[in-house]
Design a protein around this motif. Structure first.
Motif, PDB file in Angstrom:
ATOM      1  N   LEU A  87      -4.800   5.362   4.554  1.00  0.00           N
ATOM      2  CA  LEU A  87      -5.245   6.644   5.106  1.00  0.00           C
ATOM      3  C   LEU A  87      -4.062   7.599   5.292  1.00  0.00           C
ATOM      4  O   LEU A  87      -4.194   8.810   5.066  1.00  0.00           O
ATOM      5  CB  LEU A  87      -5.965   6.426   6.437  1.00  0.00           C
ATOM      6  N   PHE A  95      -5.764  -6.175   7.696  1.00  0.00           N
ATOM      7  CA  PHE A  95      -6.540  -5.111   7.051  1.00  0.00           C
ATOM      8  C   PHE A  95      -6.482  -3.804   7.835  1.00  0.00           C
ATOM      9  O   PHE A  95      -6.635  -2.725   7.260  1.00  0.00           O
ATOM     10  CB  PHE A  95      -7.981  -5.563   6.840  1.00  0.00           C
ATOM     11  N   THR A 143       0.831  -1.205   0.000  1.00  0.00           N
ATOM     12  CA  THR A 143       0.000   0.000   0.000  1.00  0.00           C
ATOM     13  C   THR A 143       0.863   1.253   0.000  1.00  0.00           C
ATOM     14  O   THR A 143       0.661   2.169  -0.812  1.00  0.00           O
ATOM     15  CB  THR A 143      -0.936   0.009   1.223  1.00  0.00           C
ATOM     16  N   GLY A 155      -5.373  -0.565   5.922  1.00  0.00           N
ATOM     17  CA  GLY A 155      -6.232   0.616   5.972  1.00  0.00           C
ATOM     18  C   GLY A 155      -5.520   1.827   6.533  1.00  0.00           C
ATOM     19  O   GLY A 155      -5.646   2.943   6.015  1.00  0.00           O
TER      20      GLY A 155
END
Length: 328
Positions: free
Chosen positions: A300, A292, A220, A296
């Motif tokens: 963010l 997760f 990510t 997440g």
């Protein structure tokens, strides 16, 4: 006064002031201060009558640059490096958020092409990822651990190796901007195709969820800041293709400087991504909720720092300038 008339009346003054703060290290400080006062007055006027306009965005960005130029010889605090990431860079980056959007779009299109190609051509995956990697991953899938490849090597060794390699890729994406935006677009495109094919590989083997749960722990942040580094390269490349009011040489110097700031901003994020890959991704047995949660939080963080935070910070700065100009 209509916005067009306001711009026409002050355009030459703004351009002259912008060139002074960007190109000359010997500009008279008094002249800079006078120009800064005039600029803040124009900014206050634009905030009152042209809210959310391009003129306001331009003046806000120019005022931020001018503030840094005027106070650059001011005694620095011990937190100068921290100030770069917390205040200086986000203020500066607001003007390049659209360029970041272009970099993301290039990467997204390339990833889609990689997915479609991998789905329709079994040999494409080996061409992109190499036989050794594909064969090892197939063995891992057969053994019930699709992402076991991340368990290889020591934690510290993996952390250092991955971090250094990711930073190298980021600077490569930036450096290719020297051959215009096409060079950086190529780096973004090739990495996007590779990611698309890589993710599709696990989908075709029926382990899409298990694999992605681990890949995006570090991916990510890693993929996001590669796109940001691509933005840096596009900034430099665009400065060659679109010099605007500058000579091409001067525009390139400014674009290279701005792009370098952007790519330097990614270094802490690559360190975090390397840490996650070296110390956390290897634990494939972790609960889904924890995986997760990390994914997440990482998403963010990126969206806030490169998206929302620069907007908020510039609005706060604009209000402060407006207040200061009224008091003066």
């Amino acid at each position: 006064m209509r916005e067009a008339a306001f711009v026409k009346q002050n355009k030459e003054k703004w351009i002259a002031f912008e060139k002074a703060i960007n190109l000359s290290s010997n500009t008279d400080p008094d002249e800079l201060a006078d120009g800064y006062i005039q600029l803040t007055n124009d900014l206050a006027y634009a905030q009152t009558y042209y809210e959310e306009s391009k003129t306001l965005l331009y003046l806000n960005a120019l005022a931020s640059q001018a503030h840094q130029k005027i106070y650059k010889n001011k005694k620095e605090s011990g937190n100068r490096i921290l100030d770069f990431w917390v205040t200086e860079f986000p203020m500066f980056f607001k003007q390049y958020q659209k360029t970041l959007g272009v970099a993301f779009l290039i990467f997204l299109v390339a990833s889609t092409i990689g997915c479609i190609s991998a789905l329709n051509d079994a040999t494409f995956l080996r061409l992109i990822l190499g036989d050794a990697y594909v064969n090892e991953t197939l063995n891992n899938i057969a053994n019930g651990d699709p992402t076991a490849i991340y368990k290889g090597g020591s934690e510290i060794g993996t952390f250092l190796g991955i971090t250094i390699n990711n930073i190298r890729v980021a600077f490569l994406a930036f450096a290719f901007g020297v051959i215009t935006s096409i060079g950086t677009a190529y780096i973004l495109f090739s990495n996007g195709v590779m990611l698309g094919a890589f993710i599709t590989f696990f989908y075709t083997k029926g382990v899409f969820f298990e694999a992605n749960k681990q890949i995006w722990l570090h991916g990510t942040i890693e993929i996001s800041v590669i796109i940001v580094a691509g933005c840096a390269g596009l900034i430099m490349g665009n400065s060659i293709l679109f010099p605007k009011t500058y000579s091409r040489r001067v525009s390139f110097m400014k674009g290279a400087k701005d792009g370098l700031k952007v790519v330097v901003s990614t270094i802490p994020f690559f360190i975090v991504a390397g840490f996650i890959e070296g110390f956390i991704t290897r634990y494939t047995e972790m609960p889904n909720w924890l995986a997760f949660l990390i994914i997440g939080a990482s998403l963010l963080l990126i969206l806030f720092y490169y998206g929302l935070y620069p907007i908020l910070l510039n609005k706060i700065h604009g209000r402060q300038l407006h207040s200061a100009s009224r008091k003066s």
